[in-house]
Design a protein around this motif. Structure first.
Motif, short mmCIF file in Angstrom:
data_model
loop_
_atom_site.label_atom_id
_atom_site.label_comp_id
_atom_site.label_asym_id
_atom_site.label_seq_id
_atom_site.Cartn_x
_atom_site.Cartn_y
_atom_site.Cartn_z
N ASP A 236 0.84 -1.20 0.00
CA ASP A 236 0.00 0.00 0.00
C ASP A 236 0.88 1.25 0.00
O ASP A 236 2.03 1.22 0.45
CB ASP A 236 -0.89 0.04 1.26
N TYR A 237 0.30 2.37 -0.47
CA TYR A 237 1.00 3.64 -0.35
C TYR A 237 1.17 4.00 1.12
O TYR A 237 0.28 3.76 1.94
CB TYR A 237 0.22 4.76 -1.04
N THR A 238 2.30 4.62 1.46
CA THR A 238 2.44 5.20 2.79
C THR A 238 1.46 6.36 2.93
O THR A 238 0.93 6.87 1.93
CB THR A 238 3.87 5.72 3.01
N ASP A 239 1.21 6.79 4.14
CA ASP A 239 0.24 7.87 4.37
C ASP A 239 0.60 9.13 3.61
O ASP A 239 -0.27 9.82 3.06
CB ASP A 239 0.14 8.17 5.88
N GLU A 240 1.90 9.43 3.56
CA GLU A 240 2.35 10.66 2.89
C GLU A 240 2.05 10.61 1.39
O GLU A 240 1.56 11.58 0.80
CB GLU A 240 3.85 10.85 3.13
N ILE A 241 2.31 9.48 0.77
CA ILE A 241 2.05 9.33 -0.67
C ILE A 241 0.55 9.26 -0.93
O ILE A 241 0.04 9.85 -1.89
CB ILE A 241 2.76 8.08 -1.22
N PHE A 242 -0.18 8.56 -0.08
CA PHE A 242 -1.63 8.45 -0.23
C PHE A 242 -2.27 9.83 -0.22
O PHE A 242 -3.16 10.14 -1.02
CB PHE A 242 -2.21 7.59 0.89
N GLU A 243 -1.79 10.67 0.69
CA GLU A 243 -2.34 12.04 0.79
C GLU A 243 -2.05 12.84 -0.48
O GLU A 243 -2.91 13.60 -0.96
CB GLU A 243 -1.74 12.74 2.01
N ILE A 244 -0.85 12.67 -1.05
CA ILE A 244 -0.50 13.38 -2.28
C ILE A 244 -1.43 12.97 -3.41
O ILE A 244 -1.90 13.79 -4.20
CB ILE A 244 0.97 13.12 -2.64
#
Length: 254
Positions: A236-244
């Motif tokens: 899964d995407y990390t939280d930082e990448i998911f937010e982007i």
């Protein structure tokens, strides 16, 4: 029902955190995470003039347009990619803000005033053109990935002439070219200021480099930012990448 703005084998993708829609064609060119990260890496000027060099299908400039009122000029040599970008600009009703220029970046000063650009964004070809360059990929990908039509020296030379004093340049590239990028930037009075390495997963080697430089800036005060990790161990995407990609509140609402 077919979309009249699309040509054969094209599709429309969307960066959900911005509502920007991008026309893609995997046989010709598709943006990837490097374009998304570059559009979010520098602090964008609220107004003024931004140039997106090696713009491909226009993804970097279009993503950046949602965070600024500045005029954005996209520059792409390949006519097929520039055409896709132009139609994406129309698709997003951004013609008043974003302009596509189908030309060699060497000719940038034919399209923007000298020493008047606030920020240059660039997602350039990553690989040196050698006899071992993979020739079995399409011409579009070959030119986008290999330094056949441009190189670091040419890009930084053009940037030096186009940028204001204290104007900035942000680039995404490969870590194995890091020292060459820094050395070449300095030759053209571009002082590296912010650097961030991007890692596919924790424990893996970095596979991307984000770097921001200031024209005529001091060579002191360079910052290495915390590492940016793209994927968790489960993929899964990390939280930082998911937010982007999806916006700050999407995970809570999902």
């Amino acid at each position: 029902m077919t979309n009249p703005i699309l040509k054969e084998n094209e599709r429309i993708d969307q960066l959900f955190s911005t509502d920007v829609k991008i026309i893609q064609n995997k046989e010709v060119f598709s943006y990837s995470i490097d374009s998304v990260l570059l559009s979010r890496f520098p602090k964008l000027p609220s107004r003024g003039l931004i140039v997106d060099l090696c713009s491909g299908n226009g993804a970097v400039g279009l993503f950046a347009s949602t965070k600024t009122s500045a005029k954005i000029v996209e520059v792409e040599l390949q006519e097929r990619l520039a055409d896709m970008a132009e139609r994406s600009i129309q698709l997003n009703d951004l013609s008043d803000q974003v302009t596509m220029v189908n030309d060699d970046l060497k000719n940038l000063l034919n399209h923007v005033p000298r020493s008047q650009v606030d920020l240059i964004l660039c997602n350039p070809p990553y690989f040196k053109a050698t006899e071992t360059s993979k020739k079995n990929i399409s011409e579009h990908y070959l030119l986008a990935r290999h330094e056949i039509t441009t190189n670091l020296e040419e890009i930084f030379s053009v940037a030096r002439h186009a940028l204001k004093s204290n104007g900035r340049m942000a680039m995404v590239h490969r870590p194995d070219r890091f020292l060459e990028i820094i050395d070449t930037m300095r030759q053209y009075n571009l002082a590296p200021k912010r650097i961030q390495f991007v890692y596919p997963k924790l424990g893996k080697d970095a596979n991307m480099l984000l770097i921001e430089a200031i024209k005529d800036g001091s060579t002191e005060g360079m910052k290495i930012l915390p590492p940016l990790i793209v994927h968790k161990d489960n993929g899964d995407y990390t939280d930082e990448i998911f937010e982007i990609y999806f916006g700050k509140n999407s995970r809570a609402n999902g």
